[in-house]
Design a protein around this motif. Sequence first.
Motif, PDB file in Angstrom:
ATOM      1  N   VAL A   1      27.433  13.057  37.983  1.00 16.60           N
ATOM      2  CA  VAL A   1      28.108  12.148  37.046  1.00 16.60           C
ATOM      3  C   VAL A   1      27.382  11.013  36.624  1.00 16.60           C
ATOM      4  O   VAL A   1      26.707  10.322  35.630  1.00 16.60           O
ATOM      5  N   TRP A   2      27.242  10.170  37.843  1.00 16.39           N
ATOM      6  CA  TRP A   2      26.677   8.810  37.735  1.00 16.39           C
ATOM      7  C   TRP A   2      25.207   8.880  37.548  1.00 16.39           C
ATOM      8  O   TRP A   2      24.670   8.141  36.759  1.00 16.39           O
TER       9      TRP A   2
ATOM     10  N   GLU B   1      28.138   1.571  43.631  1.00 17.94           N
ATOM     11  CA  GLU B   1      29.294   1.279  44.368  1.00 17.94           C
ATOM     12  C   GLU B   1      30.473   1.102  43.439  1.00 17.94           C
ATOM     13  O   GLU B   1      31.591   1.480  43.734  1.00 17.94           O
ATOM     14  N   THR B   2      30.058   0.492  42.408  1.00 22.61           N
ATOM     15  CA  THR B   2      31.320   0.338  41.217  1.00 22.61           C
ATOM     16  C   THR B   2      31.717   1.472  40.568  1.00 22.61           C
ATOM     17  O   THR B   2      32.939   1.592  40.643  1.00 22.61           O
ATOM     18  N   PHE B   3      30.819   2.488  40.439  1.00 21.33           N
ATOM     19  CA  PHE B   3      31.070   3.733  39.899  1.00 21.33           C
ATOM     20  C   PHE B   3      32.046   4.498  40.680  1.00 21.33           C
ATOM     21  O   PHE B   3      33.116   4.890  40.436  1.00 21.33           O
TER      22      PHE B   3
ATOM     23  N   VAL C   1      35.581   2.597  40.665  1.00 17.91           N
ATOM     24  CA  VAL C   1      36.404   2.647  39.367  1.00 17.91           C
ATOM     25  C   VAL C   1      36.791   4.267  39.314  1.00 17.91           C
ATOM     26  O   VAL C   1      38.119   4.422  38.954  1.00 17.91           O
ATOM     27  N   SER C   2      35.894   5.083  39.796  1.00 17.84           N
ATOM     28  CA  SER C   2      36.381   6.633  39.636  1.00 17.84           C
ATOM     29  C   SER C   2      37.386   6.761  40.446  1.00 17.84           C
ATOM     30  O   SER C   2      38.410   7.675  40.009  1.00 17.84           O
ATOM     31  N   ALA C   3      37.550   6.339  41.649  1.00 13.69           N
ATOM     32  CA  ALA C   3      38.628   6.542  42.587  1.00 13.69           C
ATOM     33  C   ALA C   3      39.962   5.883  42.104  1.00 13.69           C
ATOM     34  O   ALA C   3      41.037   6.482  42.226  1.00 13.69           O
TER      35      ALA C   3
END
Length: 87
Positions: free
Chosen positions: A24-25, A35-37, A40-42
């Motif tokens: 997806v990323w 790292e941000t993805f 945030v997804s978690a």
Amino acid sequence: MKKKQTKWIVLEMFLAGPGTRKEVWERNPEAIQWETFKRVSAALRSNGLLETFGPQQIPSQSGQTQVRLTLKGRRSVEGWRIVRERG
């Protein structure tokens, strides 16, 4: 112009369909750092906006667990997009 909130960027990335987080990323890696993805997804999973499911439910090419929008997540991001377009 305000920057789009990070959670909406991540949710919009899942509108194209399920996949592993990396898949997806990789659809738009310029939109957000990896790292941000992941972080945030978690958080979105813990809030019930994303869900994980195993390869036995919908097989992926990699055989890994995939992530998709929940109904709540889909409604949230679609509602946000409507509001954004009007505003």
